[in-house]
Design a protein around this motif. Structure first.
Motif, PDB file in Angstrom:
ATOM      1  N   ALA A 146       0.567  -1.115   0.676  1.00 54.88           N
ATOM      2  CA  ALA A 146      -0.236   0.140   0.149  1.00 54.88           C
ATOM      3  C   ALA A 146       0.721   0.708   0.035  1.00 54.88           C
ATOM      4  O   ALA A 146       1.991   1.023   0.494  1.00 54.88           O
ATOM      5  CB  ALA A 146      -0.663  -0.554   1.175  1.00 54.88           C
ATOM      6  N   TYR A 147       0.451   2.270  -0.306  1.00 56.49           N
ATOM      7  CA  TYR A 147       1.145   3.901  -0.225  1.00 56.49           C
ATOM      8  C   TYR A 147       0.712   4.682   0.426  1.00 56.49           C
ATOM      9  O   TYR A 147      -1.037   5.268   0.120  1.00 56.49           O
ATOM     10  CB  TYR A 147       0.987   4.212  -1.395  1.00 56.49           C
ATOM     11  CG  TYR A 147       2.729   5.234  -2.267  1.00 56.49           C
ATOM     12  CD1 TYR A 147       3.370   5.192  -2.675  1.00 56.49           C
ATOM     13  CD2 TYR A 147       1.623   6.312  -1.848  1.00 56.49           C
ATOM     14  CE1 TYR A 147       4.287   5.707  -2.530  1.00 56.49           C
ATOM     15  CE2 TYR A 147       3.653   7.209  -1.449  1.00 56.49           C
ATOM     16  CZ  TYR A 147       4.134   7.031  -2.242  1.00 56.49           C
ATOM     17  OH  TYR A 147       5.129   8.704  -1.814  1.00 56.49           O
ATOM     18  N   ASP A 148       0.885   4.879   2.146  1.00 54.21           N
ATOM     19  CA  ASP A 148       0.656   6.068   2.339  1.00 54.21           C
ATOM     20  C   ASP A 148       1.331   5.613   3.995  1.00 54.21           C
ATOM     21  O   ASP A 148       1.746   6.282   4.156  1.00 54.21           O
ATOM     22  CB  ASP A 148      -0.578   6.650   2.339  1.00 54.21           C
ATOM     23  CG  ASP A 148      -1.757   7.630   1.604  1.00 54.21           C
ATOM     24  OD1 ASP A 148      -0.027   7.750   0.890  1.00 54.21           O
ATOM     25  OD2 ASP A 148      -2.275   8.097   1.261  1.00 54.21           O
ATOM     26  N   ASP A 149       0.445   4.379   4.559  1.00 52.81           N
ATOM     27  CA  ASP A 149       0.816   4.058   5.822  1.00 52.81           C
ATOM     28  C   ASP A 149       0.452   4.724   6.893  1.00 52.81           C
ATOM     29  O   ASP A 149       1.254   5.495   7.827  1.00 52.81           O
ATOM     30  CB  ASP A 149       2.712   3.906   5.844  1.00 52.81           C
ATOM     31  CG  ASP A 149       2.292   3.150   7.221  1.00 52.81           C
ATOM     32  OD1 ASP A 149       1.920   2.086   7.498  1.00 52.81           O
ATOM     33  OD2 ASP A 149       3.728   3.110   7.871  1.00 52.81           O
ATOM     34  N   GLU A 150      -1.127   5.033   6.252  1.00 53.16           N
ATOM     35  CA  GLU A 150      -1.939   4.789   7.787  1.00 53.16           C
ATOM     36  C   GLU A 150      -2.595   4.817   8.112  1.00 53.16           C
ATOM     37  O   GLU A 150      -2.843   4.354   9.882  1.00 53.16           O
ATOM     38  CB  GLU A 150      -2.981   6.733   6.662  1.00 53.16           C
ATOM     39  CG  GLU A 150      -1.825   8.132   6.051  1.00 53.16           C
ATOM     40  CD  GLU A 150      -1.957   8.632   7.161  1.00 53.16           C
ATOM     41  OE1 GLU A 150      -2.463   8.681   8.134  1.00 53.16           O
ATOM     42  OE2 GLU A 150      -1.127   9.934   7.218  1.00 53.16           O
ATOM     43  N   VAL A 151      -3.064   3.882   7.604  1.00 53.41           N
ATOM     44  CA  VAL A 151      -4.242   2.816   8.456  1.00 53.41           C
ATOM     45  C   VAL A 151      -3.688   1.153   7.676  1.00 53.41           C
ATOM     46  O   VAL A 151      -3.821   0.137   8.573  1.00 53.41           O
ATOM     47  CB  VAL A 151      -5.841   3.827   8.578  1.00 53.41           C
ATOM     48  CG1 VAL A 151      -5.953   3.881   9.150  1.00 53.41           C
ATOM     49  CG2 VAL A 151      -6.270   2.890   6.791  1.00 53.41           C
ATOM     50  N   ALA A 152      -2.184   1.655   6.949  1.00 49.98           N
ATOM     51  CA  ALA A 152      -2.162  -0.003   6.488  1.00 49.98           C
ATOM     52  C   ALA A 152      -2.018  -1.327   7.520  1.00 49.98           C
ATOM     53  O   ALA A 152      -2.462  -2.530   7.373  1.00 49.98           O
ATOM     54  CB  ALA A 152      -0.824   0.242   5.472  1.00 49.98           C
ATOM     55  N   ALA A 153      -1.510  -0.847   8.398  1.00 49.21           N
ATOM     56  CA  ALA A 153      -1.206  -1.919   9.909  1.00 49.21           C
ATOM     57  C   ALA A 153      -1.905  -2.474  10.786  1.00 49.21           C
ATOM     58  O   ALA A 153      -2.140  -3.028  10.796  1.00 49.21           O
ATOM     59  CB  ALA A 153       0.417  -0.877  10.635  1.00 49.21           C
ATOM     60  N   LEU A 154      -3.181  -1.983  10.598  1.00 45.68           N
ATOM     61  CA  LEU A 154      -4.743  -2.562  10.758  1.00 45.68           C
ATOM     62  C   LEU A 154      -5.136  -3.588  10.186  1.00 45.68           C
ATOM     63  O   LEU A 154      -6.262  -3.620  10.895  1.00 45.68           O
ATOM     64  CB  LEU A 154      -5.012  -1.133  11.424  1.00 45.68           C
ATOM     65  CG  LEU A 154      -4.682   0.174  12.067  1.00 45.68           C
ATOM     66  CD1 LEU A 154      -5.636   1.645  12.397  1.00 45.68           C
ATOM     67  CD2 LEU A 154      -3.973  -0.705  13.447  1.00 45.68           C
ATOM     68  N   ALA A 155      -5.203  -3.371   8.723  1.00 41.72           N
ATOM     69  CA  ALA A 155      -5.713  -4.891   8.441  1.00 41.72           C
ATOM     70  C   ALA A 155      -5.946  -5.823   8.310  1.00 41.72           C
ATOM     71  O   ALA A 155      -4.805  -6.016   9.014  1.00 41.72           O
ATOM     72  CB  ALA A 155      -4.979  -4.165   6.396  1.00 41.72           C
ATOM     73  N   ASP A 156      -6.382  -6.888   8.198  1.00 42.68           N
ATOM     74  CA  ASP A 156      -6.762  -8.767   9.227  1.00 42.68           C
ATOM     75  C   ASP A 156      -5.464  -8.934   8.922  1.00 42.68           C
ATOM     76  O   ASP A 156      -4.866  -9.620   9.530  1.00 42.68           O
ATOM     77  CB  ASP A 156      -7.750  -8.730   7.906  1.00 42.68           C
ATOM     78  CG  ASP A 156      -9.359  -8.028   8.692  1.00 42.68           C
ATOM     79  OD1 ASP A 156      -9.153  -7.699   9.794  1.00 42.68           O
ATOM     80  OD2 ASP A 156     -10.134  -8.729   7.907  1.00 42.68           O
TER      81      ASP A 156
END
Length: 373
Positions: free
Chosen positions: A304-314
Motif C-alpha cells: 500500500a502507499y501512504d501508511d496511514e492505516v495499513a498496519a490495521l488491516a486483517d
C-alpha cells in the motif's frame, strides 16, 4: 463552529508561552473548558515535550521559575517568541494530520504560534483562506493548496508567488520556470517511494508489479508518475495498464471494476504483485479479492502507499510511508529561518525533497521491518 482540540491546544500553548507558567485551573478558566479537559490537554502536550509539568504547575519548556498568567514572563527568549505562522492545508485528517502535527511541534519548539485554515480541497478558496491567515496576524505561511490536478495548479497557483509575507509550499510541486517554482518548498519524494516498493516486490521474485491508483490528488498523480519512472529506471515493462482505483463507498461500481481487473491479472498469471494507492483502498481491495478467491500474500504480494492505516488491516499491509510529519517540521523550520534572517543577503531559496521509507509487514509474505530510503 465548535473549536477543535488542535485549536484549543494552540490557545493553551499560547497562554503558557506568554505567561511562562500556570495552574490547570487557571488554564481551564481562560480556555472556557472543564478542569478535566484542560488536564487532558496538558497531559497530551507534555507527552509530546511541548510543555513541562512540575509541582502542580505547567511551564513553557525551559521556564520553570516564571510568574503565573497574571504576571509577566521570564527566561530567555526563543527565536520565534511572538511570531505567528499560518498553515493552509486541504484537510486536517488522514495524510495531512501528520503534516500539521509536525508543523505544530516545530512552531512550538521555537516559541512561535501556529494558526490553521482548511480548504477541504476547494482550490478556488485557497487565496481567501490564506488572506484570512494574514488578517489573523500570520507573518509567514505554509501552504498546501487544495489542488486535485495540474489544471487546478494552473488556475489557482500564481497568487501564491505574490504574497506579501514569506511562504513555503507544502507537498506540492510547481511547473518548472513558473513564478511558483521560485518559492521555498518541502515535499515527499513519491517517485522514490514507488521505486522502493517495486524493488522490494521484485526481490521477492513476484515479477513486475501492477499499479492500482487513484487519480484525484497531487499525491496520486505523483505515485502514477513515479511508477512510470521506476519502470524505466529498472528497464521493465508493466504487466498491464494502471488500474484506476476509486473509493468503494463513493463509487461501488468503479471499485468493483478495479478489483475484478486486478483479480483477472492475478488469475491469468500476468501479475503476482501490486502497489496500491492508498491504504483505505488497499484494505478494501484485499477484502474483496478474498471473497473472489484471491488471497494476499499467497496469490498476490501487495504494498500500500501512504501508511496511514495499513498496519490495521486483517493482514497487516506492507506500505510506503512518506515522511509526512518531517515535511511539516522541516517546512516550519525553513519558514522560521526566513522570518528571523538578519544582516545582509537573503539565503538561497530551497526545494527540499524528503525520502519515504518502506515498512514491511505480512502482505508480501516476507519478514517484517523498516527499510530505509
Amino acid at each position: 463552529m465548535r473549536e477543535s482540540a488542535a485549536e484549543r491546544h494552540d490557545r493553551l500553548l499560547a497562554l503558557v508561552r506568554d505567561g511562562g507558567t500556570a495552574r490547570v485551573a487557571e488554564l481551564a478558566a481562560r480556555l472556557g473548558v472543564s478542569p478535566v479537559t484542560a488536564r487532558r490537554d496538558v497531559e497530551a502536550l507534555a507527552a509530546k515535550g511541548l510543555l513541562d509539568r512540575a509541582h502542580g504547575q505547567v511551564s513553557w519548556p525551559g521556564r520553570h521559575a516564571a510568574p503565573s498568567l497574571a504576571g509577566g514572563s521570564a527566561g530567555a527568549r526563543r527565536p520565534g517568541d511572538g511570531l505567528v505562522l499560518g498553515l493552509l492545508a486541504p484537510s486536517a485528517t488522514y495524510y495531512f494530520a501528520e503534516v500539521i502535527r509536525g508543523a505544530h511541534e516545530a512552531a512550538a519548539n521555537t516559541g512561535a504560534r501556529l494558526i490553521l485554515r482548511i480548504s477541504d480541497y476547494r482550490p478556488e478558496e485557497d487565496r481567501s483562506r490564506t488572506e484570512g491567515l494574514l488578517a489573523a496576524g500570520a507573518q509567514g505561511v505554509l501552504v498546501a493548496p487544495g489542488w486535485r490536478g495540474p489544471e487546478d495548479r494552473t488556475a489557482y497557483g500564481d497568487w501564491l508567488a505574490e504574497l506579501p509575507v514569506p511562504a513555503v509550499l507544502l507537498e506540492r510541486r510547481a511547473d518548472p520556470g513558473s513564478p511558483l517554482d521560485a518559492l521555498d518548498r518541502v515535499v515527499s519524494d513519491h517517485g522514490h517511494g514507488v521505486l522502493l516498493a517495486l524493488r522490494h516486490l521484485l526481490g521477492l521474485g513476484r515479477g513486475t508489479p501492477l499499479l492500482v491508483a487513484r487519480g484525484d490528488s497531487p499525491t496520486a498523480l505523483a505515485v502514477r508518475a513515479g511508477y512510470a519512472e521506476a519502470l524505466a529506471t529498472l528497464d521493465l515493462t508493466a504487466p498491464g495498464p494502471v488500474i484506476d482505483s476509486v473509493p468503494a463507498d463513493q463509487d461501488p461500481a468503479g471499485f468493483e471494476a478495479a478489483v475484478r481487473a486486478l483479480r483477472e491479472a492475478v488469475t491469468s498469471g500476468r501479475a503476482g504483485a501490486a502497489v496500491v494507492h492508498n491504504d483505505v483502498d488497499a484494505i478494501e481491495i484485499v477484502r474483496r479479492l478474498a471473497e473472489l478467491g484471491v488471497k494476499v500474500p499467497e496469490d498476490l504480494a501487495l504494498i500500500a502507499y501512504d501508511d496511514e492505516v495499513a498496519a490495521l488491516a486483517d493482514t497487516p499491509l506492507t506500505a510506503v510511508a512518506p515522511p509526512k510529519r518531517q515535511v511539516g517540521r522541516h517546512a516550519t523550520e525553513l519558514l522560521m529561518e526566513r522570518l528571523t534572517e538578519t544582516g545582509g543577503e537573503e539565503s538561497a531559496r530551497r526545494h527540499l525533497s524528503l525520502l519515504p521509507r518502506l515498512r514491511v509487514r505480512s502482505s508480501c509474505g516476507g519478514p517484517g521491518g523498516v527499510h530505509p530510503a
